[in-house]
Design a protein around this motif. Structure first.
Motif, mmCIF file in Angstrom:
data_model
loop_
_atom_site.group_PDB
_atom_site.id
_atom_site.type_symbol
_atom_site.label_atom_id
_atom_site.label_comp_id
_atom_site.label_asym_id
_atom_site.label_seq_id
_atom_site.Cartn_x
_atom_site.Cartn_y
_atom_site.Cartn_z
ATOM 1 N N PRO A 89 0.794 -1.243 0.000
ATOM 2 C CA PRO A 89 0.000 0.000 0.000
ATOM 3 C C PRO A 89 0.819 1.283 0.000
ATOM 4 O O PRO A 89 0.262 2.369 -0.170
ATOM 5 C CB PRO A 89 -0.825 -0.122 1.288
ATOM 6 N N GLN A 90 2.126 1.188 0.214
ATOM 7 C CA GLN A 90 3.001 2.370 0.206
ATOM 8 C C GLN A 90 2.664 3.371 1.305
ATOM 9 O O GLN A 90 2.830 4.580 1.143
ATOM 10 C CB GLN A 90 3.004 3.049 -1.171
ATOM 11 N N PRO A 128 -1.795 -2.456 6.970
ATOM 12 C CA PRO A 128 -2.572 -1.636 6.026
ATOM 13 C C PRO A 128 -3.013 -2.407 4.787
ATOM 14 O O PRO A 128 -4.078 -2.147 4.232
ATOM 15 C CB PRO A 128 -1.611 -0.500 5.669
ATOM 16 N N GLY A 129 -2.197 -3.350 4.332
ATOM 17 C CA GLY A 129 -2.574 -4.166 3.176
ATOM 18 C C GLY A 129 -3.647 -5.179 3.515
ATOM 19 O O GLY A 129 -4.477 -5.520 2.665
ATOM 20 N N GLY A 130 -3.626 -5.646 4.756
ATOM 21 C CA GLY A 130 -4.654 -6.550 5.249
ATOM 22 C C GLY A 130 -4.745 -7.874 4.511
ATOM 23 O O GLY A 130 -3.814 -8.301 3.817
ATOM 24 N N LEU A 185 -1.498 14.005 0.057
ATOM 25 C CA LEU A 185 -0.199 13.338 0.148
ATOM 26 C C LEU A 185 -0.132 12.339 1.296
ATOM 27 O O LEU A 185 0.710 11.439 1.289
ATOM 28 C CB LEU A 185 0.926 14.368 0.331
ATOM 29 N N CYS A 186 -1.000 12.501 2.289
ATOM 30 C CA CYS A 186 -0.957 11.657 3.488
ATOM 31 C C CYS A 186 -1.245 10.200 3.136
ATOM 32 O O CYS A 186 -2.164 9.901 2.376
ATOM 33 C CB CYS A 186 -1.972 12.162 4.510
ATOM 34 N N THR A 187 -0.449 9.283 3.713
ATOM 35 C CA THR A 187 -0.648 7.854 3.472
ATOM 36 C C THR A 187 -1.368 7.167 4.630
ATOM 37 O O THR A 187 -1.674 5.986 4.556
ATOM 38 C CB THR A 187 0.703 7.144 3.268
ATOM 39 N N GLY A 188 -1.584 7.905 5.712
ATOM 40 C CA GLY A 188 -2.218 7.294 6.876
ATOM 41 C C GLY A 188 -1.280 6.406 7.672
ATOM 42 O O GLY A 188 -1.716 5.481 8.347
ATOM 43 N N HIS A 207 -2.180 7.051 -6.198
ATOM 44 C CA HIS A 207 -1.836 7.632 -4.893
ATOM 45 C C HIS A 207 -0.696 6.847 -4.262
ATOM 46 O O HIS A 207 0.246 7.428 -3.698
ATOM 47 C CB HIS A 207 -3.071 7.623 -3.979
ATOM 48 N N ALA A 208 -0.746 5.523 -4.363
ATOM 49 C CA ALA A 208 0.330 4.684 -3.823
ATOM 50 C C ALA A 208 1.637 4.942 -4.551
ATOM 51 O O ALA A 208 2.703 5.053 -3.924
ATOM 52 C CB ALA A 208 -0.058 3.214 -3.918
#
Length: 201
Positions: free
Chosen positions: A14-15, A45-47, A114-117, A145-146
């Protein structure tokens, strides 16, 4: 350009660059998976979907998420409660993709696009002025986005490497400047001792 196995693995991650996997960013984790040094289930995050995609790529069974790394949950975006921000810059230093703008003693803000969380800014904030809002599903699932997050992460890493090298050069130069008088003094003392020894009966 021919893609390596690590490239293809990295494309499925997910980057977020959150480091929950235990590596400094998604690419080092991809390299470790490709080398057989890490399992495919270390990315919260990828789960489960991310694990299934990696398993399909690598032709191996999907395994449950390693929850010691974190739990799967909806992606989020950081937001700074600007009235509470003290301008300490700690969140800016923690952000792996330069998504936070601001300067010392001035209010900071998060560029949500730009935020990736990654959430790395949250524990860095000494006044708890960062909250997490739901990330729009379109952004969470957007490969563009990734890909942008990967580029921002690499650009930041390159900038930090240049800054570290500059600091090291400056420190080395300072040490040389400090050491030069001492070295000259030592040489003069040695010459004086040699002369005294030569002149002694």
């Amino acid at each position: 350009m021919t893609s390596t196995l690590a490239d293809r693995i990295d494309d499925l991650l997910p980057q977020t660059q959150c480091e929950q996997c235990g590596f400094h960013g998604c690419r080092p984790y991809a390299d470790a998976i490709a080398a057989g040094d890490a399992e495919i289930n270390r990315c919260p995050p990828g789960g489960a979907v991310g694990i299934e995609r990696l398993a399909a790529l690598l032709n191996r069974p999907a395994i449950p998420l390693d929850t010691t790394r974190g739990i799967e949950k909806p992606r989020t975006l950081a937001r700074i409660v600007e009235a509470d921000c003290i301008g300490c810059t700690k969140c800016i230093q923690a952000c792996p993709v330069d998504a936070i703008l601001g300067a010392a003693k001035l209010m900071h803000t998060v560029v949500s696009d730009l935020c990736t969380g990654c959430e790395l800014c949250v524990p860095a904030c000494p006044v708890d002025c960062i909250v997490l809002d739901p990330m729009p599903p379109a952004q969470a699932n957007d490969r563009a986005h990734a890909d942008a997050a990967r580029r921002h992460f690499r650009r930041r890493e390159e900038r930090l490497a240049v800054e570290r090298a500059a600091r090291e050069r400056q420190l080395a130069a300072s040490k040389r400047e400090v050491g030069a008088p001492a070295a000259r003094h030592a040489v003069l003392e040695a010459l004086a001792r040699a002369k005294a020894k030569k002149d002694s009966p």
